[in-house]
Design a protein around this motif. Structure first.
Motif, mmCIF file in Angstrom:
data_model
loop_
_atom_site.group_PDB
_atom_site.id
_atom_site.type_symbol
_atom_site.label_atom_id
_atom_site.label_comp_id
_atom_site.label_asym_id
_atom_site.label_seq_id
_atom_site.Cartn_x
_atom_site.Cartn_y
_atom_site.Cartn_z
ATOM 1 N N ARG A 127 -4.143 -1.329 -3.447
ATOM 2 C CA ARG A 127 -5.066 -0.957 -2.425
ATOM 3 C C ARG A 127 -5.095 -1.981 -1.405
ATOM 4 N NH1 ARG A 127 -7.648 -1.638 -7.100
ATOM 5 N NH2 ARG A 127 -8.938 -3.206 -6.307
ATOM 6 N N GLN A 152 1.020 1.273 -5.198
ATOM 7 C CA GLN A 152 -0.452 1.396 -5.565
ATOM 8 C C GLN A 152 -1.252 0.230 -5.254
ATOM 9 O OE1 GLN A 152 2.275 2.713 -7.983
ATOM 10 N NE2 GLN A 152 1.013 4.695 -7.247
ATOM 11 N N THR A 192 1.062 -0.949 0.300
ATOM 12 C CA THR A 192 -0.051 -0.156 0.107
ATOM 13 C C THR A 192 0.783 1.168 -0.144
ATOM 14 O OG1 THR A 192 -0.241 -0.028 2.522
ATOM 15 C CG2 THR A 192 -1.880 -1.150 1.084
#
Length: 295
Positions: A173, A171, A168
C-alpha cells in the motif's frame, strides 16, 4: 556507496577503504528518476542476495512450486520476467502496471509455505514485498553511488518518490512506503535485525551469484567475474551472511572495475541503457495483445 573522500561506505553502515576518489556524474538515478547505468549488468545478483536474506522471501523463492519462474530451470525467462516488472513499475503506464500485477499475482497465488517449511511465508504478504521493493530501490541508487558518489538532496528525494511504484505495483500500500528517506533509513536499520540466510537459501544464492544456471560454456566464462562483482557490490553484513571472503586486494581490484564502469557509462549514451526497458514494455504489450502469457 562511495563517498567523495574515496571511502567505501557499505549499506550496513561500516566504512572501509575503496581506493581513489570519485566524482559525481550522471549515473543510474537522478532528477529524471529511476534508470539504468553501466553498473546495472553486474549488480543484480547482489541485490537478489539482499532480497532473499529476509527469511520469508528466501524460503518463498527456494520452495516456490512455480517452475516457470525458477532461475535454474528457465534462467532467460526469469530474467525477462524480472526486467518486465521493473520496466512496468518504473516507466510503464498505469495500464502496464495493472497488467504486470495481474500476471505476477497469478504466479504468487501458488507460493505459500507448507507445514514442513522452516518459516511461514505468503507471496502476497505486503511486508515481504515491501522489503523486496526496498532492495530494488537500493539497486537503482547503488548503481549511481558506486560509480559517482551520493546523489544531491533534490535528486535523492525525486528518486525516492519514484521508487514507491516498485512496491505499489503489487500489494504494498502507498501508506506502507516510508514517508521520506529518513523514515526509509529507520525501516532499513530495523529490518536488518530480521535478516538471516539459512544454508539451503545460501546454496541457492551462491549458484545465482556464480551463474550456475547458465549453460556450461557461459557459466565457465561469466561465473568468476560475476561472482567477484557480486561480492564487491555487497556490504560487509551481507557478505558475512553469505560466508563470502573479501580482501584488501579484492577491494583494489573492485575499485578498478568501478573505474572501467564509469568510463563505459560516460561513453555509452544513456538511451542505450534505457532501451532494454522499452523492449521489455513492447514485448509485454505484444504478448498481451496476442493473448500470450506475460510472465
Amino acid at each position: 556507496a562511495v563517498d567523495l573522500a574515496g571511502h567505501h561506505r557499505d549499506r550496513a553502515g561500516e566504512v572501509g577503504e575503496a581506493g581513489g576518489g570519485v566524482e559525481v556524474g550522471p549515473g543510474g538515478a537522478g532528477r529524471d528518476g529511476l534508470r539504468f547505468d553501466a553498473a546495472a549488468a553486474l549488480a543484480p545478483a547482489a541485490n537478489v542476495i539482499m532480497q532473499l536474506s529476509l527469511p520469508g522471501v528466501g524460503y518463498g523463492v527456494l520452495e516456490s512450486p512455480v517452475d516457470s519462474g525458477n532461475v535454474y530451470l528457465h534462467p532467460f525467462k526469469r530474467a525477462r520476467t524480472t526486467g518486465t516488472y521493473l520496466a512496468a513499475a518504473t516507466c510503464g503506464t498505469d495500464a502496464d502496471r495493472a497488467l504486470i500485477r495481474a500476471e505476477v499475482d497469478r504466479a504468487h497465488a501458488q507460493v505459500r509455505s507448507r507445514p514442513s517449511s522452516a518459516v511461514r511465508y505468503n507471496a502476497f504478504d505486503p511486508k515481504l514485498q515491501l522489503w523486496v521493493a526496498a532492495c530494488l530501490y537500493r539497486y537503482y541508487v547503488d548503481q549511481h553511488e558506486f560509480l559517482y558518489g551520493p546523489l544531491d538532496e533534490e535528486s535523492a528525494d525525486a528518486v525516492y518518490a519514484d521508487a514507491r511504484t516498485l512496491g505499489t505495483t503489487l500489494q504494498v500500500r502507498a501508506d506502507m512506503w516510508p514517508e521520506d528517506r529518513a523514515a526509509f533509513r529507520e525501516y532499513w536499520k530495523r529490518t536488518l535485525d530480521e535478516l538471516s540466510i539459512a544454508d539451503p537459501v545460501r546454496e541457492h544464492l551462491f549458484g545465482v551469484a556464480s551463474v550456475a544456471f547458465l549453460p556450461w560454456p557461459l557459466r565457465q566464462l561469466a561465473g568468476p567475474p560475476i561472482l567477484f562483482a557480486t561480492k564487491g557490490f555487497l556490504s560487509t553484513r551481507f557478505r558475512t551472511m553469505m560466508g563470502l571472503d573479501w580482501t584488501p586486494d579484492d577491494q583494489r581490484r573492485f575499485a578498478l572495475l568501478l573505474m572501467g564502469l564509469r568510463v563505459a557509462d560516460r561513453v555509452v549514451p544513456r538511451e542505450v541503457w534505457q532501451f532494454g526497458y522499452q523492449l521489455y514494455l513492447w514485448d509485454m504489450r505484444m504478448r498481451a495483445l496476442l493473448g500470450k502469457r506475460v510472465v
